[in-house]
Design a protein around this motif. Structure first.
Motif, short mmCIF file in Angstrom:
data_model
loop_
_atom_site.label_atom_id
_atom_site.label_comp_id
_atom_site.label_asym_id
_atom_site.label_seq_id
_atom_site.Cartn_x
_atom_site.Cartn_y
_atom_site.Cartn_z
N PRO A 88 5.12 -3.87 -4.24
CA PRO A 88 4.64 -5.24 -3.98
C PRO A 88 4.49 -6.07 -5.25
O PRO A 88 4.79 -7.27 -5.26
CB PRO A 88 3.29 -5.02 -3.29
CG PRO A 88 3.43 -3.68 -2.64
CD PRO A 88 4.24 -2.86 -3.61
N THR A 89 4.04 -5.44 -6.35
CA THR A 89 3.88 -6.21 -7.60
C THR A 89 5.24 -6.55 -8.21
O THR A 89 5.40 -7.63 -8.78
CB THR A 89 3.05 -5.42 -8.62
OG1 THR A 89 3.73 -4.21 -8.97
CG2 THR A 89 1.69 -5.07 -8.04
N LEU A 90 6.22 -5.66 -8.09
CA LEU A 90 7.55 -5.96 -8.62
C LEU A 90 8.16 -7.15 -7.89
O LEU A 90 8.77 -8.03 -8.50
CB LEU A 90 8.46 -4.74 -8.48
CG LEU A 90 8.09 -3.49 -9.28
CD1 LEU A 90 9.17 -2.42 -9.10
CD2 LEU A 90 7.91 -3.82 -10.75
N ARG A 115 5.96 2.52 -2.74
CA ARG A 115 6.02 1.44 -1.73
C ARG A 115 4.68 0.75 -1.56
O ARG A 115 4.62 -0.47 -1.36
CB ARG A 115 6.52 2.00 -0.40
CG ARG A 115 8.02 2.25 -0.35
CD ARG A 115 8.49 2.51 1.07
NE ARG A 115 8.00 3.79 1.56
CZ ARG A 115 8.69 4.93 1.51
NH1 ARG A 115 9.91 4.94 0.98
NH2 ARG A 115 8.18 6.04 1.99
N LYS A 116 3.60 1.53 -1.63
CA LYS A 116 2.27 0.95 -1.43
C LYS A 116 1.72 0.29 -2.68
O LYS A 116 1.09 -0.77 -2.60
CB LYS A 116 1.30 2.05 -0.96
CG LYS A 116 1.55 2.56 0.44
CD LYS A 116 0.55 3.64 0.83
CE LYS A 116 -0.87 3.12 0.82
NZ LYS A 116 -1.85 4.16 1.25
N GLY A 117 1.95 0.90 -3.86
CA GLY A 117 1.28 0.43 -5.05
C GLY A 117 2.10 -0.35 -6.05
O GLY A 117 1.61 -1.32 -6.65
N GLU A 171 6.37 11.83 -1.29
CA GLU A 171 5.06 11.38 -1.75
C GLU A 171 5.21 10.33 -2.84
O GLU A 171 4.48 9.33 -2.87
CB GLU A 171 4.24 12.55 -2.25
CG GLU A 171 2.88 12.18 -2.85
CD GLU A 171 1.92 11.58 -1.84
OE1 GLU A 171 0.97 10.90 -2.25
OE2 GLU A 171 2.12 11.79 -0.62
N ILE A 172 6.14 10.55 -3.76
CA ILE A 172 6.40 9.57 -4.80
C ILE A 172 6.82 8.24 -4.18
O ILE A 172 6.32 7.17 -4.56
CB ILE A 172 7.50 10.08 -5.76
CG1 ILE A 172 7.00 11.30 -6.54
CG2 ILE A 172 7.94 8.98 -6.73
CD1 ILE A 172 8.05 11.98 -7.38
#
Length: 206
Positions: A32-34, A27-29, A21-22
């Motif tokens: 992408p910003t990193l 991966r979703k949140g 779950e972590i």
């Protein structure tokens, strides 16, 4: 092999939630910003062997960007993973002196974080690291990536993050590296210690 002075940040979190779950939320949140940040080189998250937490490693080209990203990660974790992780993470920052990537294909599936205390100046042992220690890891059939540097906050403390396709090759490489270091106590007066190791659940490189 490269000697670019990149920046490594290691964060170890205690957790009670399922690592899967972590990983899904990261991966979703977060990921992408990193990846959109300037100078992004790599990001790994692993479930720590034996349970009880996760460990992450981020590599950026620029120290200022890396420090800013760390603040973002902490804020994101508090907002999005509060029900899965407990307490503040243990954070270690290092200046990377070497990094090496395998040319052969394979999965980034196992991470090992190692620390060595009591070191002299980096330029004193770096040539031997390149000649003796890097090949030990790189020649393992499951080798993927290696990042070697110095702790920014503790003088004389070396840090290494190695990525392999499986636990057995990572363990074998660590044992061989420790044996080689034991032969040169003038350079490595203390044996390396494994700070964390485990299955990679999130992996991304530039």
């Amino acid at each position: 092999m490269s000697d670019a002075l990149w920046t490594l940040t290691i964060r170890r979190f205690s957790s009670t939630g399922a690592p899967e779950e972590i990983a899904q939320r990261i991966r979703k949140g977060l990921l992408p910003t990193l990846r959109q940040e300037s100078g992004f080189r790599a990001y790994y998250v692993a479930r720590v062997d034996g349970g009880g937490g996760i460990v992450s490693a981020t590599i950026f080209e620029d120290e200022a960007v890396s420090d800013r990203v760390t603040e973002h990660v902490l804020a994101w974790t508090e907002a999005e993973l509060a029900d899965l992780v407990t307490g503040a993470p243990v954070i270690t920052r290092a200046t990377l002196h070497l990094h090496f990537d395998a040319e052969r294909p394979g999965l980034d599936s196992y991470m090992l974080v190692r620390a060595t205390e009591g070191l002299g100046p980096a330029n004193g042992n770096l040539p031997v690291v390149q000649e003796r220690l890097v090949p030990i890891s790189a020649e393992q059939p499951g080798f993927r990536h290696l990042y070697i540097g110095r702790d920014r906050d503790q003088a004389g403390r070396g840090l290494a993050v190695s990525i392999f396709t499986n636990r057995s090759t990572a363990t074998a490489a660590h044992a061989q590296v420790a044996a080689a270091m034991a032969q040169r106590r003038d350079l490595w007066p203390q044996s390396p210690q494994v700070l964390a190791a485990g299955e990679v659940i999130v992996a991304a490189t530039a």
